[in-house]
Enzyme design. Structure first.
Site, mmCIF file in Angstrom:
data_model
loop_
_atom_site.group_PDB
_atom_site.id
_atom_site.type_symbol
_atom_site.label_atom_id
_atom_site.label_comp_id
_atom_site.label_asym_id
_atom_site.label_seq_id
_atom_site.Cartn_x
_atom_site.Cartn_y
_atom_site.Cartn_z
ATOM 1 N N SER A 87 48.867 34.604 33.907
ATOM 2 C CA SER A 87 48.799 35.696 34.870
ATOM 3 C C SER A 87 47.323 36.115 35.074
ATOM 4 O O SER A 87 46.409 35.272 34.473
ATOM 5 C CB SER A 87 49.118 36.888 33.843
ATOM 6 N N TYR A 134 48.339 42.366 25.723
ATOM 7 C CA TYR A 134 48.733 41.336 26.868
ATOM 8 C C TYR A 134 47.573 40.337 27.130
ATOM 9 O O TYR A 134 47.863 39.212 27.320
ATOM 10 C CB TYR A 134 49.316 42.231 27.994
#
Length: 234
Positions: A137, A150
């Site tokens: 990501s 995250y």
């Protein structure tokens, strides 16, 4: 002749499902996910193309699940591709982030990739070929507020995949890391992002770019891909 084998985690929805369907033309696909019902849908879409796959319902963050996955793979010498796609995101500020939420994200997003990679690495080394794809990501490249767990998991994944790439060069194994921005996937369900989802990138566009990287010929490889909207991150 048997098709080469591709193993795809998080294959029940989103990028994992789209890649599974696209790759099934060339590979026998082992579909891995915790959600049996959604995984069945992916399997049906592959069979609609007259291609073959096998479902394995498992949690990649658990070592016992890894043993189950590996035991169900036949013709292990034909393993050619692993796509580490399974991931979760729980966005919250540090005061409200629970220890359980931290553990879930680190265990799935980072530990799961380690366990799956370790599972098949000796098979790839033995034949001196193969490809490992990490769906990371932009959070693995940049910090974002209210995303400590995250971001930590994705930065850790960047470090893991980068070190692994150097380790595997002598074995002729390609390591591809993908860093997408916001994609319209089920990840955003129930997060109050509905107004922005129409501006996000599409699953099929992203999976098409990844497919091109996987299909890089001969001794060429795309090592890292950052994929963003033309307008940039939200």
């Amino acid at each position: 002749m048997n098709k080469p084998i591709a193993i795809i985690t998080g294959a029940s929805t989103g990028i994992g499902q789209s890649l599974s369907i696209k790759l099934s033309d060339k590979y026998f696909i082992y579909l891995v996910s915790r959600n049996k019902e959604k995984l069945q849908k992916t399997a049906e879409l592959i069979k609609d193309k007259n291609n073959q796959c096998k479902m394995i319902v498992a949690d990649v963050s658990r070592s016992k699940s890894i043993d189950l996955i590996y035991s169900q793979i036949k013709n292990k010498q034909d393993i050619e591709l692993l796509v580490n796609n399974a991931g979760i995101a729980i966005f919250n500020n540090i005061s409200k982030l629970s220890i359980d939420d931290w553990d879930k994200q680190l265990n799935t997003n980072l530990r799961g990739c380690f366990l799956m990679t370790k599972m098949i690495i000796d098979d790839l080394k033995s034949k001196k070929s193969g490809k490992i794809v990490f769906i990371n990501s932009v959070a693995g490249l940049n910090p974002y507020k209210d995303s400590t767990a995250y971001v930590a998991s994705k930065h850790g994944l960047k470090g893991f995949s980068s070190a692994l790439r150097e380790e595997l060069r002598e074995h002729n194994i390609k390591v591809i890391s993908v860093y997408p921005g916001a994609i319209d996937t089920p990840l955003w369900n129930n997060m109050g992002m509905d107004d922005l989802r129409q501006e996000m990138m599409t699953i099929d566009d992203i999976s098409g770019i990844i497919l091109n990287a996987i299909n890089s010929p001969n001794n060429c490889t795309t090592e890292e891909i950052t994929i963003r909207r033309v307008a940039g991150d939200f």
